[in-house]
Design a protein around this motif. Structure first.
Motif, short mmCIF file in Angstrom:
data_model
loop_
_atom_site.label_atom_id
_atom_site.label_comp_id
_atom_site.label_asym_id
_atom_site.label_seq_id
_atom_site.Cartn_x
_atom_site.Cartn_y
_atom_site.Cartn_z
N TYR A 1 -56.25 9.93 29.69
CA TYR A 1 -57.58 9.67 30.20
C TYR A 1 -58.13 8.36 29.63
O TYR A 1 -57.72 7.92 28.57
N LYS A 2 -59.08 7.80 30.36
CA LYS A 2 -59.82 6.60 29.98
C LYS A 2 -59.00 5.33 30.16
O LYS A 2 -57.81 5.28 29.83
N ALA A 3 -59.65 4.30 30.68
CA ALA A 3 -59.02 3.00 30.86
C ALA A 3 -60.11 1.93 30.84
O ALA A 3 -61.15 2.08 31.51
N TYR A 4 -59.89 0.89 30.06
CA TYR A 4 -60.86 -0.20 29.94
C TYR A 4 -60.12 -1.54 30.06
O TYR A 4 -58.98 -1.66 29.62
N LYS A 5 -60.82 -2.53 30.61
CA LYS A 5 -60.28 -3.89 30.62
C LYS A 5 -60.92 -4.68 29.48
O LYS A 5 -62.14 -4.78 29.40
N ALA A 6 -60.09 -5.18 28.60
CA ALA A 6 -60.57 -5.95 27.45
C ALA A 6 -60.29 -7.43 27.66
O ALA A 6 -59.17 -7.82 28.03
N TYR A 7 -61.30 -8.27 27.41
CA TYR A 7 -61.18 -9.70 27.60
C TYR A 7 -61.02 -10.47 26.29
O TYR A 7 -60.71 -11.66 26.31
N ASN A 8 -61.21 -9.78 25.17
CA ASN A 8 -61.06 -10.43 23.87
C ASN A 8 -60.74 -9.38 22.80
O ASN A 8 -60.78 -8.17 23.07
N ILE A 9 -60.46 -9.83 21.59
CA ILE A 9 -60.03 -8.94 20.52
C ILE A 9 -61.14 -7.98 20.10
O ILE A 9 -60.88 -6.83 19.74
N SER A 10 -62.39 -8.44 20.18
CA SER A 10 -63.50 -7.57 19.82
C SER A 10 -63.61 -6.38 20.77
O SER A 10 -63.75 -5.23 20.33
N GLN A 11 -63.52 -6.65 22.07
CA GLN A 11 -63.55 -5.56 23.05
C GLN A 11 -62.34 -4.65 22.89
O GLN A 11 -62.45 -3.42 22.97
N LEU A 12 -61.19 -5.25 22.64
CA LEU A 12 -59.96 -4.46 22.48
C LEU A 12 -60.11 -3.47 21.34
O LEU A 12 -59.79 -2.28 21.49
N TYR B 1 -62.64 -0.65 22.30
CA TYR B 1 -62.10 0.34 23.23
C TYR B 1 -61.01 1.18 22.56
O TYR B 1 -60.90 2.39 22.81
N PHE B 2 -60.19 0.54 21.75
CA PHE B 2 -59.15 1.25 21.02
C PHE B 2 -59.76 2.35 20.15
O PHE B 2 -59.32 3.51 20.17
N ASN B 3 -60.80 2.00 19.39
CA ASN B 3 -61.47 2.98 18.52
C ASN B 3 -62.08 4.12 19.33
O ASN B 3 -62.02 5.29 18.93
N SER B 4 -62.67 3.76 20.47
CA SER B 4 -63.29 4.78 21.32
C SER B 4 -62.27 5.78 21.84
O SER B 4 -62.49 7.00 21.81
N ILE B 5 -61.13 5.28 22.30
CA ILE B 5 -60.09 6.16 22.83
C ILE B 5 -59.50 7.02 21.73
O ILE B 5 -59.31 8.24 21.91
N VAL B 6 -59.21 6.43 20.58
CA VAL B 6 -58.61 7.20 19.48
C VAL B 6 -59.56 8.30 19.00
O VAL B 6 -59.13 9.43 18.74
#
Length: 339
Positions: free
Chosen positions: A163-174, A177-182
């Motif tokens: 579940y969940k999918a995000y488009k990240a445009y930079n390391i901060s967003q990445l 989103y990584f923390n949110s999914i985990v």
């Protein structure tokens, strides 16, 4: 029969589209709605749903979930259930034999087939049916996340395994989103290349023996901020439809599925496999391939139609609507758990 996913909201489930297909199938059936909240609009849509029941959340475990279905069976009659939400499917798949012993039928993928929906399985699936996947890396740490972003480059997709999918445009967003999914779903996390092209999907019902009861291909024209299709058009992209047929044949798929792809020139990239009907499933009924009705027939042991000729260029339009009902209906659902 009963159908879940009747949450016809801004992020709609497939249940209302399934119910509409059942109503147009020619089968004389009562349609029950399985809901998880008294505010789900489908509960109050009595021209489609004859009666609704609040279900325990799948996280409560198999026993209360199955017992609720048996309560419905014993008190109101229940011959078939079409589950429409990913979270509840494992309980239904695990409980297939038990439900069958009580006379409640389903038409579902096996446990092994269900596992193919995992985004870490897409490469294996794509290789077997001769199509591509975007470059995909599975990560379980910040170090691996950094390596993956360097290898793939921005922008990129960061996804939970189911579940969940995000488009990240930079390391901060990445990282965010990584923390949110985990925090919500745990490891692993999927980091994937962004592939541009036309978003095309196929909906179908596999017969479990390598054949199917119909396929319909569509192209998304307009989607909401939540990624839900708002308008679409039927397409007859032969490579895409042939890939979906190979998927059904190779994996002996049983039940409903949605095959999500990006099509670029003559290349097809597999993005996701959903082991149930999509929210836009009524599109298939509207163009003459009533997949919900055919799945119901298969569950009942009636041989469904297998023709799936449909016209390309048919437009699908979703719209909002409203109606007024009695507050007593809400109170009844909230206090008694059924309408």
């Amino acid at each position: 029969m009963a159908v879940s996913g009747i949450n016809a909201i801004d992020n709609p489930g497939p249940g209302i589209g399934i119910a509409k297909g059942i109503r147009e199938s020619g089968l004389n059936v009562k349609v029950f709605g399985l809901a998880y909240d008294a505010m789900e609009p489908g509960i109050y849509m009595n021209w489609l749903i004859d009666k609704s029941f609040i279900m325990p959340y799948p996280s409560s475990g198999e026993t209360p979930f199955i017992n609720r279905l048996l309560y419905i069976k014993e008190n109101y009659g229940l011959d078939v259930v079409i589950p429409a939400l990913d979270a509840e499917l494992p309980l239904f798949i695990k409980g297939v034999s038990l439900l069958e012993s009580y006379g409640i039928k389903t038409f579902l993928p096996t446990e092994e087939q269900f596992k193919l929906r995992g985004k870490d399985k897409l490469t294996e699936v794509a290789e077997k049916i001769g199509i591509k996947v975007p470059k995909t890396l599975v990560v379980t740490s910040y170090e691996e996340l950094s390596q993956a972003s360097n290898e793939i480059g921005f922008p990129l997709m960061v996804k939970g395994i189911f579940y969940k999918a995000y488009k990240a445009y930079n390391i901060s967003q990445l990282n965010s989103y990584f923390n949110s999914i985990v925090s919500e779903w745990g490891y692993p996390v999927i980091v994937q290349e962004v592939v541009t092209g036309e978003e095309m999907n196929v909906v179908g019902v596999g017969d479990g023996e390598g054949g199917h009861f119909g396929l319909v291909g569509i192209k998304k024209l307009w989607i909401t901020s939540l990624g839900k299709i708002w308008t679409g058009v039927t397409v007859r992209n032969q490579p895409l439809l042939e890939a979906a047929q190979r998927f059904v044949s190779e994996f002996l798929w049983r039940g409903a599925f949605e095959f999500e792809c990006i099509v670029r020139e003559n290349e097809i990239y597999l993005i996701e496999i959903n082991p149930r009907f999509p929210a836009w499933v009524y599109f298939s009924t509207g163009v003459g391939v009533n997949l919900p009705g055919r799945l119901l027939k298969a569950a009942l042991g009636i041989e469904p139609e297998r023709s799936w000729d449909y016209e390309a260029g048919k437009l699908y339009v979703r719209f909002t609507d409203d109606f007024v009902t009695e507050i007593s209906e809400f109170q009844k659902v909230a206090t008694r758990g059924e309408s």
